[in-house]
Design an enzyme around this catalytic site. Structure first.
Site, mmCIF file in Angstrom:
data_model
loop_
_atom_site.group_PDB
_atom_site.id
_atom_site.type_symbol
_atom_site.label_atom_id
_atom_site.label_comp_id
_atom_site.label_asym_id
_atom_site.label_seq_id
_atom_site.Cartn_x
_atom_site.Cartn_y
_atom_site.Cartn_z
ATOM 1 N N HIS A 1 10.394 6.805 8.318
ATOM 2 C CA HIS A 1 10.875 7.052 7.013
ATOM 3 C C HIS A 1 12.291 7.389 7.227
ATOM 4 O O HIS A 1 13.030 7.927 8.292
ATOM 5 C CB HIS A 1 10.140 8.187 6.344
ATOM 6 C CG HIS A 1 8.975 7.915 5.652
ATOM 7 N ND1 HIS A 1 8.304 8.601 5.010
ATOM 8 C CD2 HIS A 1 8.015 7.106 6.202
ATOM 9 C CE1 HIS A 1 7.310 8.253 4.672
ATOM 10 N NE2 HIS A 1 7.064 7.105 5.360
ATOM 11 N N HIS B 1 6.216 4.409 12.834
ATOM 12 C CA HIS B 1 6.228 4.226 11.348
ATOM 13 C C HIS B 1 7.506 5.625 10.839
ATOM 14 O O HIS B 1 7.115 6.462 10.735
ATOM 15 C CB HIS B 1 4.887 4.650 10.644
ATOM 16 C CG HIS B 1 4.834 4.536 9.206
ATOM 17 N ND1 HIS B 1 4.104 3.751 8.419
ATOM 18 C CD2 HIS B 1 5.499 5.138 8.221
ATOM 19 C CE1 HIS B 1 4.089 3.784 7.156
ATOM 20 N NE2 HIS B 1 5.002 4.903 6.938
ATOM 21 N N ASN C 1 10.386 4.526 3.111
ATOM 22 C CA ASN C 1 9.848 3.993 4.522
ATOM 23 C C ASN C 1 11.272 3.250 4.795
ATOM 24 O O ASN C 1 12.134 2.763 4.229
ATOM 25 C CB ASN C 1 8.771 2.997 4.393
ATOM 26 C CG ASN C 1 7.444 3.543 4.247
ATOM 27 O OD1 ASN C 1 7.049 4.222 5.003
ATOM 28 N ND2 ASN C 1 6.982 3.336 2.970
ATOM 29 N N ARG D 1 0.931 -1.171 -0.070
ATOM 30 C CA ARG D 1 -0.095 0.155 -0.052
ATOM 31 C C ARG D 1 0.748 1.292 -0.154
ATOM 32 O O ARG D 1 1.067 2.063 -0.951
ATOM 33 C CB ARG D 1 -0.995 0.180 1.157
ATOM 34 C CG ARG D 1 -2.131 0.996 0.985
ATOM 35 C CD ARG D 1 -1.815 2.556 1.451
ATOM 36 N NE ARG D 1 -1.378 2.318 2.909
ATOM 37 C CZ ARG D 1 -0.842 3.523 3.503
ATOM 38 N NH1 ARG D 1 -0.716 4.619 2.789
ATOM 39 N NH2 ARG D 1 -0.389 3.598 4.833
ATOM 40 N N ASP D 2 1.551 1.617 1.157
ATOM 41 C CA ASP D 2 2.368 2.638 1.394
ATOM 42 C C ASP D 2 3.570 2.592 0.057
ATOM 43 O O ASP D 2 3.807 3.735 -0.242
ATOM 44 C CB ASP D 2 2.673 2.983 2.651
ATOM 45 C CG ASP D 2 3.390 4.242 2.999
ATOM 46 O OD1 ASP D 2 3.338 5.051 2.075
ATOM 47 O OD2 ASP D 2 3.897 4.335 4.054
ATOM 48 N N CYS E 1 5.490 9.217 0.843
ATOM 49 C CA CYS E 1 4.300 9.838 0.819
ATOM 50 C C CYS E 1 4.019 10.962 -0.218
ATOM 51 O O CYS E 1 4.889 11.877 -0.537
ATOM 52 C CB CYS E 1 4.027 10.736 2.307
ATOM 53 S SG CYS E 1 2.640 11.658 2.317
#
Length: 318
Positions: A227, A225, A267, A32-33, A258
């Site tokens: 980065h 989460h 990420n 997803r991300d 993002c």
């Protein structure tokens, strides 16, 4: 399709350190991300195989897709098709992101058991990402969370811009704590604290976790989460683990970022996280060579090398 194989690596020497969890849950966000940031659309068949490979590697939480409107994230416009084609492995959780009640309707129709909402800790990003003010975003999410809980779904709440905002600058830890508490009070069972632009450092992580605890949200409700924009993702993760956090978001091969924050790079790579956890003797259930194999394959599908240092080291040990 032929599957490339990676030789069994020499794993890191296991040297446990005190004050760390015995086991960590890796919340894999690559499908997803990771893929939402691609310039082109990845075929559904590739996404399905990606999720199959991640499950085969031992990952047990795989965020599969998002029901965000295709106009905003066209790379995930195939969410319904993907979930219909998905081979749901036993014991694997496949959460999806939902932005509003319409997205929740689609998730329920697809038989999803776990959803996530995506809030902001800052006013500016709430307006840019959701077209809502800081307070208005919570008003939008409240009926989504309430209905999801009533339907028996698990709900995760993401909080973005927890460590800095490219438009507002530094973000007060108390501001992050307040946003997290509002999501918990709404019914979210877990809050993922996001360093969307990767500016956090270990002391900053402590400050945010302290603020959350003071405001009533303990580490048992929190995930992190990070980065890796400034190379701090692993050090920040270790800081969070030392504080008792046991769920860490990561993306296979270091994919993603993002789409609404231009300074956000990839990420934390799942392989890099697994290498560190292996060295610390922390259980996680993931077979590293299979995971590396998966990221090598996905890098070939995307036409570029993986940014993960561990993938690069193990895929080309010479």
């Amino acid at each position: 399709m032929n599957r490339e194989t990676v030789p069994e690596p020499a794993l890191p020497m296991v040297v446990p350190a005190g004050g760390l969890p015995e086991r960590v849950t890796i919340y894999e966000v690559g499908a997803r991300d990771g893929l939402q940031n691609e310039s082109g659309t990845v075929p559904v068949g590739v996404k399905v195989e990606f999720l199959d490979r991640l499950a085969a590697a031992g990952l047990r939480v795989l965020e599969a897709t998002s029901f965000v409107h295709p106009r905003w994230v066209p790379q995930l416009a195939d969410a319904t098709e993907l979930l219909a084609a998905l081979h749901r492995a036993d014991g694997v959780d496949y959460p999806v992101l939902v932005p509003n009640e319409r997205g929740l309707d689609r998730a329920l129709h697809a038989g999803v058991a776990h959803v996530a909402i995506f809030a902001s800790a800052t006013e500016t990003f709430a307006r840019r990402n959701l077209n809502r003010s800081l307070d208005e975003q919570f008003a939008m999410f409240e009926p989504v969370v309430r209905r999801a809980v009533e339907e028996g779904l698990r709900v995760r709440g993401y909080v973005s811009m927890c460590f800095g905002d490219p438009w507002e600058g530094a973000v007060a830890p108390a501001q992050v704590a307040a946003a997290s508490r509002r999501l918990v009070e709404m019914g979210c069972e877990q809050i993922s604290l996001g360093d969307t632009i990767g500016v956090g450092t270990p002391g900053h992580v402590d400050a945010v976790l302290d603020a959350c605890a003071t405001d009533g949200t303990g580490v048992d409700r929190l995930a992190v989460h990070f980065h890796d924009t400034y190379g701090q993702a692993l050090s920040n993760t270790l800081a969070a683990l030392r504080r008792g956090v046991t769920t860490v978001d990561a993306s296979a091969g270091g994919l993603g970022g993002c789409p609404y924050a231009e300074s956000a790079t990839g990420n934390l790579a799942t392989e890099d996280l697994v290498w560190m956890l292996d060295g610390l003797g922390i259980e996680h259930g993931v077979h590293l060579p299979t995971l590396v194999d998966t990221s090598v394959w996905m890098a070939q599908m995307l036409g570029r090398p993986s940014p993960s240092r561990v993938v690069r080291a193990l895929a080309d040990p010479a």
